[in-house]
Write an enzyme that holds these catalytic residues in place. Structure first.
Site, PDB file in Angstrom:
ATOM      1  CD  GLU B  58       2.393  29.461 -14.887  1.00 33.57           C
ATOM      2  OE1 GLU B  58       2.379  29.692 -16.120  1.00 33.57           O
ATOM      3  OE2 GLU B  58       2.181  28.340 -14.408  1.00 33.57           O
ATOM      4  CE  LYS B 131      -0.549  25.671 -14.422  1.00 33.66           C
ATOM      5  NZ  LYS B 131       0.742  26.078 -15.031  1.00 33.66           N
ATOM      6  CB  CYS B 168      -0.380  28.820 -17.387  1.00 36.26           C
ATOM      7  SG  CYS B 168       0.558  28.818 -18.953  1.00 36.26           S
TER       8      CYS B 168
END
Lengths: 309, 309
Positions: B58, B131, B168
């Site tokens: 990331e 995301k 994440c």
């Protein structure tokens, strides 16, 4: 730090904070009355050990009859209320414990469920759960016996806290854990009947057991709840039920774990304020993208089901 | 057993069965160009090691700037296509690898995403992921920087298989893994940036790391997919990023795990036929109760939101 600072009131009054959970893990014989007696004894032992809530294992009155398909086994099913539920209710009342009692439910002639009755400490019902996800694998022919539950996923308010009950195969479905936690459950209980086959290698056994524990610990982590499984133990036909009942906290830390080869009663303290304390550190409930979860209601993919041949 | 018996065709042709996955774990400096160069070098190293698919961590071009809120960092964001995406695309084409490249996306003035571009082995885009779940905790002020994704959960068809990319914080949400797997993903990739604070005790560190790995392994188990995380490593400000990039199979078995304190390139064989083989043994997709999952689309409970004061 003074009492008025933030963080001081994360701990609720001690009377409501410590839930002592009792798990009764045992082997089963072919005799339902003997199994029921042993279970009642286990509940008494857990209560004597200080348990406020006691959970019995899936189909605890019976040998695991789903190893073959035989309609004669439907004779064992009982209505709710019925003889077994009344004895269990009486015991919950006498001992003053919340009791989670799995039952083979005869709902109507030809209509049976794999259920669990949640009895509050006074012996009255706090609710009924009917197993939603029904397995069917060699040696676990449950689709023959049990109609899938129609009560959905619920949290049951009891004197000792909000309890979610799910049964065995449900433990592999994150949806079941999430929906029950969103209903307010602070602890998820999984009465179970899972084991090894005799021809599974030691490595396969270890890996199956690890996957089983891992997926349940993940429900604790993802939802910020306590999770406990209560599994039968002992040899029955082709299956060696692996016991290993356990309790984990909202971090997924295993607080206690039973053996894989003998009857055992665990009594474990679950500090319920850790539910909120953990969710403050891991605020997953804050960030769920509920407007984008429609795909979870699909069987597969998002494409139309008309094949383009 | 003859070739015509059931079970013989569970193994697909070997050309399509073995996906060699490369994970590039590295520390980051304050210099984006230096970080990009190191990442390109890592991709080359993975390709030289036989990787078919390479995943970067990331925000790999940057120090983890979200430790504080400073609008100047938006200068680092880039449009897609843009200079970085073009260099990455060229490298994917030159090496003939599928490349998953996280980018700080400048979509419009004042509108930024934490994204990942999926580049097919020819260098063309196979899709973009933005995301969906954005954290915001002390030291991880991501809600300041990143607008939550609006592309939903997708599987991306590539020459090497169907790849799901999540980033994440997404890793804590079973919904994200499930929705992506239902889209057809055979492997879920989680580029990450997660670490310890310096005042976390050794026990806290161990427990956080264990929870992180556990919840991701559970996505593999519950969905019958491979799962891999690619996490940054090294000290930056108050955070010690814990590395420990890993790959696990559909049983949740960890196939390889990187160190917690140094740059490392892992190349791991993922036998994609294990996806179907595992789902045949654990047929969770068969038994999902999609008609009963409406509660997953709720923020909390099922009660009306009008308080009864």
């Amino acid at each position: 730090m003074t009492g008025s600072e933030p963080g001081q009131d994360t701990t609720e009054p001690s009377a409501s904070s410590g839930l002592r959970l009792g798990l009764v893990q045992s082997r089963c014989t072919p005799d339902p009355e003997e199994n029921l007696q042993r279970a009642l004894e286990g509940v008494r032992e857990a209560a004597a050990g200080g348990a406020h809530v006691v959970c019995l294992q899936e189909l605890f009155q019976y040998p695991y009859f789903c190893q073959r398909e035989d309609p004669a086994f439907f004779d064992w099913a009982e209505p709710i209320p019925g003889p077994a539920s009344r004895r269990l209710s009486g015991l919950a009342r006498d001992l003053g414990v919340v009791l989670v009692a799995p039952l083979f439910e005869r709902r109507a002639p030809g209509l049976y469920h794999n259920s669990a009755l949640i009895l509050d400490a006074g012996g009255r019902s706090s609710g009924l759960y009917r197993k939603m996800h029904i397995p069917d694998d060699p040696g676990y022919y449950e689709k023959f016996y049990f109609t899938p539950g129609d009560l959905g996923f619920q949290a049951h308010a009891t004197r000792q806290g909000s309890i979610g009950v799910l049964i065995c195969w449900d433990q592999w479905f994150p949806e079941a854990a999430r929906a029950t936690a969103l209903g307010g459950a602070q602890i998820l209980l999984y009465p179970s009947a899972i084991g090894w086959f005799w021809d599974d290698s030691p490595r396969e056994r270890r890996e199956q057991l690890d996957a089983w524990e891992t997926v349940q610990r993940s429900h604790a982590i993802a939802n910020g709840v306590f999770v406990a499984a209560v599994n039968r133990v002992g040899e029955e036909g082709a299956i060696g039920f692996w016991g290993r009942s356990f309790v984990c906290d909202p971090w997924g830390r295993v607080l206690a774990r039973a053996s894989d080869d003998r009857d055992q009663v665990l009594v474990v303290e679950c500090r319920l304020p850790e539910v909120e304390a953990t969710r403050r550190i891991w605020p997953f409930l804050r960030d769920r993208r509920i407007e984008s979860y429609d795909g979870l209601l699909s069987r597969w993919g998002s494409k139309p089901d008309s094949p383009d041949l």
